[in-house]
Design a protein around this motif. Structure first.
Motif, short mmCIF file in Angstrom:
data_model
loop_
_atom_site.label_atom_id
_atom_site.label_comp_id
_atom_site.label_asym_id
_atom_site.label_seq_id
_atom_site.Cartn_x
_atom_site.Cartn_y
_atom_site.Cartn_z
N LEU A 134 0.84 -1.20 0.00
CA LEU A 134 0.00 0.00 0.00
C LEU A 134 0.87 1.25 0.00
O LEU A 134 1.99 1.25 0.51
CB LEU A 134 -0.89 0.02 1.24
CG LEU A 134 -1.95 -1.08 1.35
CD1 LEU A 134 -2.68 -0.96 2.68
CD2 LEU A 134 -2.93 -1.01 0.21
N GLY A 179 -0.10 6.79 2.33
CA GLY A 179 -1.38 7.42 2.65
C GLY A 179 -2.50 6.41 2.80
O GLY A 179 -3.35 6.51 3.68
N ARG A 180 -2.52 5.41 1.93
CA ARG A 180 -3.55 4.37 2.03
C ARG A 180 -3.32 3.51 3.28
O ARG A 180 -4.27 3.07 3.91
CB ARG A 180 -3.56 3.50 0.79
CG ARG A 180 -4.13 4.22 -0.40
CD ARG A 180 -4.28 3.25 -1.56
NE ARG A 180 -4.68 3.94 -2.74
CZ ARG A 180 -5.93 3.96 -3.19
NH1 ARG A 180 -6.87 3.33 -2.55
NH2 ARG A 180 -6.23 4.63 -4.29
N GLY A 181 -2.07 3.25 3.61
CA GLY A 181 -1.78 2.50 4.83
C GLY A 181 -2.29 3.23 6.06
O GLY A 181 -2.82 2.62 6.99
N LEU A 220 -4.83 5.33 6.08
CA LEU A 220 -6.29 5.25 6.06
C LEU A 220 -6.79 3.90 6.55
O LEU A 220 -7.84 3.81 7.17
CB LEU A 220 -6.81 5.52 4.64
CG LEU A 220 -6.75 6.98 4.18
CD1 LEU A 220 -7.18 7.09 2.73
CD2 LEU A 220 -7.60 7.85 5.07
N VAL A 221 -6.04 2.85 6.27
CA VAL A 221 -6.42 1.52 6.74
C VAL A 221 -6.37 1.47 8.27
O VAL A 221 -7.16 0.76 8.89
CB VAL A 221 -5.50 0.45 6.11
CG1 VAL A 221 -5.66 -0.89 6.79
CG2 VAL A 221 -5.77 0.32 4.63
#
Length: 136
Positions: free
Chosen positions: A94, A97-99, A101-102
């Motif tokens: 990921l 930024g996506r990490g 958000l997770v």
């Protein structure tokens, strides 16, 4: 002074070992001096009249168990904070930024009210999300 020296050198030695490996003389020598300082701190604590932490506290089994449980809980918490972001980014591929958000739902749940505990009537505000606590 010995406690600070031991803890500081232990952190420095482990950080240095991550960068250069344990074969680097600076990393292993820092760890050896840290262990020696912590042992000397323990010896000094037992011998002086007014120690930083009275050794008699550790004679109580309930206190010892509580300290051990608190240490393990904090180790798990710190492990989650340190190891989960690189796991999400490097292993799962990921973007950073996506990490992040997770990880938001876990942070919201962690900051939320504790089930079965005393709840606040105003609710909890975390990262712009408002959770309403049940009124007692």
């Amino acid at each position: 002074m010995l406690l600070g020296l031991g803890a500081g050198l232990a952190l420095f030695g482990m950080t240095r070992a991550q960068v250069s490996g344990f074969t680097d003389p600076l990393s292993w020598s820092s760890l050896v001096v840290a262990i020696a300082a912590l042992v000397l701190f323990g010896v000094r604590t037992v011998r002086i009249d007014q120690p930083f932490v009275p050794p008699s506290l550790f004679a109580n089994r309930v206190h010892r168990t509580g300290v051990l449980v608190a240490f393990l809980v904090m180790a798990v918490n710190l492990g989650g904070l340190v190891f989960v972001p690189p796991l999400l980014v490097e292993v799962n591929g990921l973007a950073p930024g996506r990490g992040a958000l997770v990880m938001v739902p876990a942070g919201v749940v962690t900051a939320g009210p504790v089930p079965g505990g005393r709840r606040r009537s105003r609710g909890v505000r975390c990262a712009g999300v408002r959770q309403e606590a049940e009124r007692q």
